[in-house]
Design an enzyme around this catalytic site. Structure first.
Site, short mmCIF file in Angstrom:
data_model
loop_
_atom_site.label_atom_id
_atom_site.label_comp_id
_atom_site.label_asym_id
_atom_site.label_seq_id
_atom_site.Cartn_x
_atom_site.Cartn_y
_atom_site.Cartn_z
NE ARG A 101 -69.22 40.16 22.10
CZ ARG A 101 -69.64 41.31 22.62
NH1 ARG A 101 -69.73 41.44 23.92
NH2 ARG A 101 -69.96 42.33 21.86
CG HIS A 128 -74.31 43.15 27.39
ND1 HIS A 128 -73.23 42.48 27.93
CD2 HIS A 128 -73.78 44.02 26.48
CE1 HIS A 128 -72.12 42.91 27.37
NE2 HIS A 128 -72.42 43.84 26.48
CD GLN A 131 -72.03 47.93 28.51
OE1 GLN A 131 -71.27 47.41 27.71
NE2 GLN A 131 -71.75 49.09 29.12
CG ASP A 224 -77.07 49.18 22.40
OD1 ASP A 224 -75.99 49.45 21.83
OD2 ASP A 224 -77.43 48.02 22.67
CB CYS A 263 -73.38 49.74 25.93
SG CYS A 263 -74.56 49.31 24.65
NE ARG A 291 -68.47 45.37 30.21
CZ ARG A 291 -68.64 44.82 29.01
NH1 ARG A 291 -68.96 45.58 27.96
NH2 ARG A 291 -68.52 43.52 28.84
#
Length: 306
Positions: A101, A128, A131, A224, A263, A291
């Site tokens: 990440r 991502h 996600q 987002d 998210c 997730r």
């Protein structure tokens, strides 16, 4: 041959649907995960802060019988200028997989090129994929096979999540409407990838600068944060995005049964009002929970194929 998950297109449509449907079966207890991670060590190499991504991966690895090592880039020799290729080759001698990440997608691609173990993208500035794999599962869990028929609207900044939504729409054959301000649209490379995939799967991708057009009769509205982690506060950008706030007025143009997704983390009062967030909070936190379930099946898939 190792299987990486650097971008969503690293899996094909059949594999993507397999992961989504198996996630449902595992979550609901109809199927059990294999022991492919038992005794394996996986490194989480993170530059950016994380709540959901770090915890969901560490818990998933632990529940699957593996061991996780959390590595902050600032505490490694990377912070002193060690080549990415040398770090990748070193970690490949110690662990069986690396979850990354960080800020730079180009850096991650270089890392994956030199690593000899599976590499998973846990967020970069461009993409991502974990996600979005989870988000599509969340929608499949609610709509089942009708998920291909619903209208999904993404409203806000054309960021890494927006980029990956374009690929997801193409990969899964979904109907996606994206509304972003002029000058803040998604990456053209990801748009092209989504359109190319749609030619095979029957997906539809529409871009507009009009948020009302995007959410009109939508079944799902997704948003987002407007400023990504590490970005300086940009008042010009925030002003451009204010008409894209997910609020009661905007949702009045969607279906009465509309669902809202985020998210997380949310900047309430910017991309979404607190009132709307709380009204749909149960679905949003189910989205967050998923997730964990999706990443279990993703890791099982990658390590069984590697």
């Amino acid at each position: 041959m190792k299987r990486d998950f650097v971008d969503l297109w690293n899996i094909d449509p059949d594999e993507a649907w397999y992961i989504v449907k198996r996630t449902g079966n595992v979550k609901e207890g109809r199927e059990e995960l294999s022991d492919v991670l038992r005794g394996k060590n996986l490194a989480l190499l993170f530059t950016k802060p994380s709540t959901r991504t770090r915890v969901s991966f560490e818990v998933a690895i632990n529940q699957m019988g593996g061991n996780s090592l959390f590595l902050q880039e600032g505490q490694l020799q990377l912070s002193r200028g060690e080549d990415v290729r040398d770090t990748a080759r070193t970690l490949s001698r110690y662990v069986e997989g690396v979850i990354v990440r960080n800020h730079s997608h180009t850096w991650l691609e270089e890392f994956a090129k030199w690593a000899t173990v599976p590499v998973i993208n846990a967020l970069t500035d461009k993409s991502h994929p974990c996600q979005l794999l989870s988000d599509v599962f969340t929608l499949y869990e609610r709509f089942r096979e009708e998920v291909k028929d619903i209208k999904i609207a993404y409203v806000g900044d054309g960021n890494n999540v927006c980029n990956t939504w374009l690929v997801a729409a193409g990969l899964f054959g979904l109907n996606l409407f994206v509304a972003t301000p002029e000058g803040y649209g998604p990456d053209s490379y990801y748009l092209q990838a989504g359109q190319d995939l749609s030619n095979f799967t029957g997906g539809n991708i529409y871009l507009t600068t009009n948020p009302i057009e995007a959410v009109r009769e939508a079944d799902v509205v997704y948003t987002d944060v407007w400023l990504s982690m590490g970005d300086d506060r940009d008042e010009e950008k925030l002003n451009a995005l204010r008409p894209y706030q997910v609020n009661e007025e905007l949702l009045s143009h969607a279906k009465e049964s509309v669902l809202v997704m985020h998210c997380l983390p949310a900047k309430k009062g910017e991309e979404i009002t607190e009132e709307v967030f709380e009204r749909y909070s149960d679905f949003i936190f189910t989205q967050a929970e998923n997730r964990l379930h999706t990443q279990k099946v993703l890791m099982e898939f990658l390590f069984e194929k590697s």
